[in-house]
Write a protein that holds these residues in place. Structure first.
Motif, PDB file in Angstrom:
ATOM      1  N   PHE A 197      12.825  59.597  43.910  1.00 50.03           N
ATOM      2  CA  PHE A 197      14.344  60.037  44.263  1.00 50.03           C
ATOM      3  C   PHE A 197      14.024  60.965  43.081  1.00 50.03           C
ATOM      4  N   LEU A 198      13.685  60.497  41.561  1.00 48.21           N
ATOM      5  CA  LEU A 198      13.951  61.539  40.164  1.00 48.21           C
ATOM      6  C   LEU A 198      13.405  62.785  40.929  1.00 48.21           C
TER       7      LEU A 198
ATOM      8  N   ALA B 259      22.399  59.825  44.893  1.00 48.40           N
ATOM      9  CA  ALA B 259      23.518  59.224  44.374  1.00 48.40           C
ATOM     10  C   ALA B 259      23.387  57.462  45.873  1.00 48.40           C
ATOM     11  N   VAL B 260      23.701  58.060  46.604  1.00 49.11           N
ATOM     12  CA  VAL B 260      24.295  57.139  47.918  1.00 49.11           C
ATOM     13  C   VAL B 260      23.221  57.107  48.408  1.00 49.11           C
ATOM     14  N   MET B 261      22.169  57.716  48.192  1.00 44.63           N
ATOM     15  CA  MET B 261      20.698  56.766  48.692  1.00 44.63           C
ATOM     16  C   MET B 261      20.153  55.105  48.067  1.00 44.63           C
TER      17      MET B 261
ATOM     18  N   ILE C 267      22.244  52.704  48.709  1.00 45.21           N
ATOM     19  CA  ILE C 267      22.432  52.079  49.432  1.00 45.21           C
ATOM     20  C   ILE C 267      21.241  51.180  49.761  1.00 45.21           C
ATOM     21  N   SER C 268      20.036  51.507  48.952  1.00 42.75           N
ATOM     22  CA  SER C 268      18.766  51.180  48.568  1.00 42.75           C
ATOM     23  C   SER C 268      19.279  49.537  47.816  1.00 42.75           C
ATOM     24  N   LEU C 269      20.568  49.465  46.818  1.00 38.67           N
ATOM     25  CA  LEU C 269      20.811  48.314  46.325  1.00 38.67           C
ATOM     26  C   LEU C 269      21.862  47.321  46.896  1.00 38.67           C
ATOM     27  N   LEU C 270      22.502  48.166  48.180  1.00 39.14           N
ATOM     28  CA  LEU C 270      23.144  46.916  49.055  1.00 39.14           C
ATOM     29  C   LEU C 270      22.406  46.331  49.493  1.00 39.14           C
TER      30      LEU C 270
ATOM     31  N   ALA D 106      30.275  57.928  42.506  1.00 37.01           N
ATOM     32  CA  ALA D 106      29.346  58.985  43.162  1.00 37.01           C
ATOM     33  C   ALA D 106      30.091  59.380  43.526  1.00 37.01           C
ATOM     34  N   ILE D 107      30.669  59.380  44.989  1.00 36.80           N
ATOM     35  CA  ILE D 107      31.417  60.285  45.923  1.00 36.80           C
ATOM     36  C   ILE D 107      32.798  60.560  45.460  1.00 36.80           C
TER      37      ILE D 107
END
Length: 212
Positions: free
Chosen positions: A43-44, A83-85, A88-91, A113-114
């Motif tokens: 991601f980074l 941030a959303v991705m 979602i991964s954490l979810l 984030a939103i």
């Protein structure tokens, strides 16, 4: 542009490749930490590549009002996307492990984030309203080419009379309809901002001969 772009490129590719290796190692060894670190690293790395490219190609020699606004849009949108991705991964990870704390954290992270992205969007949308530095420079350059008035003085009067530059342009563009408003501006310019005619003053200056 070249140096900064190369640095962003090297950093982005390095993090992305490192993340891929960590993900592979995590799957082989069933190490959840390496798997998670690899995802963050990817991601980074991708984030650096996008932001670095946008910064390098939009800034060029210097920022303009439009290019800076576009870069901030890209920055806000890209930050929101990753941030959303990540949320979602954490979810998904929390659902697999049945972790209530993880689910709550993912929800808080995504909502935050939103919310931040929406605030940034409205801030960036309004950053070019009013007399921006680019609009002021454009006015000053035109004023200097005429070389009749003190440009800082005329700009100060116009900004106090028309805080919105679009209103000023509307008046100037239709001189017949707005002759009274234009005449009032010119009266202020003539009384407060008129330059001295140095050529005329030199021609009219009396030369006093001193006695020998």
């Amino acid at each position: 542009m070249g140096t900064s772009f190369i640095l962003f490129l090297i950093g982005g590719i390095t993090l992305t490749v490192l993340g891929i290796f960590l993900r592979r190692d995590g799957k082989k060894s069933s190490n959840a930490k390496n798997h998670g670190y690899g995802l963050v690293s990817i991601f980074l790395g991708s984030y650096l590549l996008i932001i670095g490219s946008a910064h390098s190609f939009l800034r060029k020699a210097a920022w303009t009002d439009d290019s800076l606004q576009l870069f901030l849009y890209i920055l806000s949108g890209t930050t929101l996307l990753f941030a959303v991705m990540f949320g979602i991964s954490l979810l998904l990870h929390s659902l697999k492990s049945s972790s209530k704390i993880g689910l709550i954290s993912a929800a808080i992270w995504t909502i935050s984030a939103i919310s931040v992205a929406v605030i940034c969007f409205f801030k960036v949308s309004s950053m070019n309203d009013g007399w921006t530095s680019e609009r002021q420079k454009s006015f000053i350059d035109k004023c200097k080419s005429e070389d009749k008035y003190d440009c800082d003085c005329t700009l100060k009067i116009i900004k106090s009379t028309y805080p919105n530059p679009e209103d000023y342009n509307a008046v100037i563009d239709d001189e017949n309809k707005n002759s009274a408003a234009i005449s009032a501006l010119k009266d202020k310019f003539n009384s407060q901002c008129l330059k001295c005619d140095s050529v005329k003053m030199k021609r009219e200056t009396l030369t006093i001969e001193l006695p020998i």
